[in-house]
Design a protein around this motif. Structure first.
Motif, PDB file in Angstrom:
ATOM      1  N   PHE A 144     -56.399  68.101 -75.829  1.00 59.05           N
ATOM      2  CA  PHE A 144     -56.942  68.032 -74.486  1.00 59.05           C
ATOM      3  C   PHE A 144     -55.939  68.639 -73.516  1.00 59.05           C
ATOM      4  O   PHE A 144     -54.742  68.418 -73.631  1.00 59.05           O
ATOM      5  CB  PHE A 144     -57.204  66.586 -74.066  1.00 59.05           C
ATOM      6  CG  PHE A 144     -58.333  65.931 -74.790  1.00 59.05           C
ATOM      7  CD1 PHE A 144     -59.642  66.235 -74.462  1.00 59.05           C
ATOM      8  CD2 PHE A 144     -58.092  65.022 -75.805  1.00 59.05           C
ATOM      9  CE1 PHE A 144     -60.692  65.645 -75.132  1.00 59.05           C
ATOM     10  CE2 PHE A 144     -59.133  64.422 -76.480  1.00 59.05           C
ATOM     11  CZ  PHE A 144     -60.438  64.730 -76.139  1.00 59.05           C
ATOM     12  N   ALA A 178     -61.225  70.234 -73.804  1.00 58.44           N
ATOM     13  CA  ALA A 178     -60.893  70.065 -75.217  1.00 58.44           C
ATOM     14  C   ALA A 178     -60.935  71.428 -75.897  1.00 58.44           C
ATOM     15  O   ALA A 178     -61.938  72.135 -75.833  1.00 58.44           O
ATOM     16  CB  ALA A 178     -61.885  69.125 -75.889  1.00 58.44           C
ATOM     17  N   ARG A 215     -60.737  67.667 -67.828  1.00 61.07           N
ATOM     18  CA  ARG A 215     -60.145  67.611 -69.166  1.00 61.07           C
ATOM     19  C   ARG A 215     -60.900  68.594 -70.050  1.00 61.07           C
ATOM     20  O   ARG A 215     -62.107  68.480 -70.237  1.00 61.07           O
ATOM     21  CB  ARG A 215     -60.220  66.210 -69.730  1.00 61.07           C
ATOM     22  CG  ARG A 215     -59.754  66.115 -71.171  1.00 61.07           C
ATOM     23  CD  ARG A 215     -59.614  64.705 -71.616  1.00 61.07           C
ATOM     24  NE  ARG A 215     -58.310  64.247 -71.138  1.00 61.07           N
ATOM     25  CZ  ARG A 215     -57.781  63.073 -71.449  1.00 61.07           C
ATOM     26  NH1 ARG A 215     -58.450  62.224 -72.190  1.00 61.07           N
ATOM     27  NH2 ARG A 215     -56.590  62.739 -70.998  1.00 61.07           N
ATOM     28  N   ASP A 220     -55.366  68.705 -69.386  1.00 64.54           N
ATOM     29  CA  ASP A 220     -55.823  68.084 -68.144  1.00 64.54           C
ATOM     30  C   ASP A 220     -55.396  68.906 -66.935  1.00 64.54           C
ATOM     31  O   ASP A 220     -54.280  69.432 -66.906  1.00 64.54           O
ATOM     32  CB  ASP A 220     -55.253  66.671 -68.005  1.00 64.54           C
ATOM     33  CG  ASP A 220     -55.813  65.718 -69.036  1.00 64.54           C
ATOM     34  OD1 ASP A 220     -55.066  64.840 -69.477  1.00 64.54           O
ATOM     35  OD2 ASP A 220     -56.999  65.840 -69.392  1.00 64.54           O
TER      36      ASP A 220
END
Length: 143
Positions: free
Chosen positions: A88, A83, A81, A90
């Motif tokens: 976010f 940021a 993940r 994934d």
């Protein structure tokens, strides 16, 4: 020191070759390579953080030129993940697969959603099994 990463793919479909090789050269003064146990908690746990000038974080996102996170588990996938830009993103990494981030200071600049554009500020990993080992390689400049 100049660091050269070359990724080669060999793929043949119905007798037609789709081989591809990609090479990128990045400058770095230091590298860190470590094998760590990934968190199995939902959402994962940070393996490194970044900020402007490295304030309150592990690294300065302007100085990290390359990172590779490798799933060392030969059976289970894992999640990464990232940021950036207040969102976010994934990624699902297969057994023995890896994920590379070349630009931490301008991640996803060409994304169709501008909210994903920006600097990488946090990289988290969530493993499936316990222990779930990963390898983290980070290249960075001194200044």
């Amino acid at each position: 020191m100049a660091f050269i990463s070359t990724i080669a793919e060999t793929l043949t479909l119905e007798g037609i070759s789709f081989n591809k090789s990609h090479s990128v050269t990045k400058e770095a003064d230091y590298y860190e390579k470590k094998i760590i146990k990934a968190s199995t908690s939902a959402g994962g746990a940070s393996i490194y953080t970044l900020s402007y000038n490295g304030s309150g974080a592990d690294y300065d996102y302007d100085l990290v030129t390359y990172s590779r996170i490798t799933n060392l588990d030969s059976t289970n996938h894992m999640y990464i993940r990232i940021a950036t830009g207040g969102k976010f993103i994934d990624f699902d990494i297969p057994p023995l697969g890896f994920h590379i981030i070349y630009e931490h200071d301008k991640f996803a600049n060409d994304a169709s959603d501008p909210e994903y554009n920006g600097e990488v500020v946090d990289v988290k990993v969530q493993g499936i099994s316990d222990p779930h080992l990963i390898e983290v390689l980070i290249m960075h400049k001194d200044s």
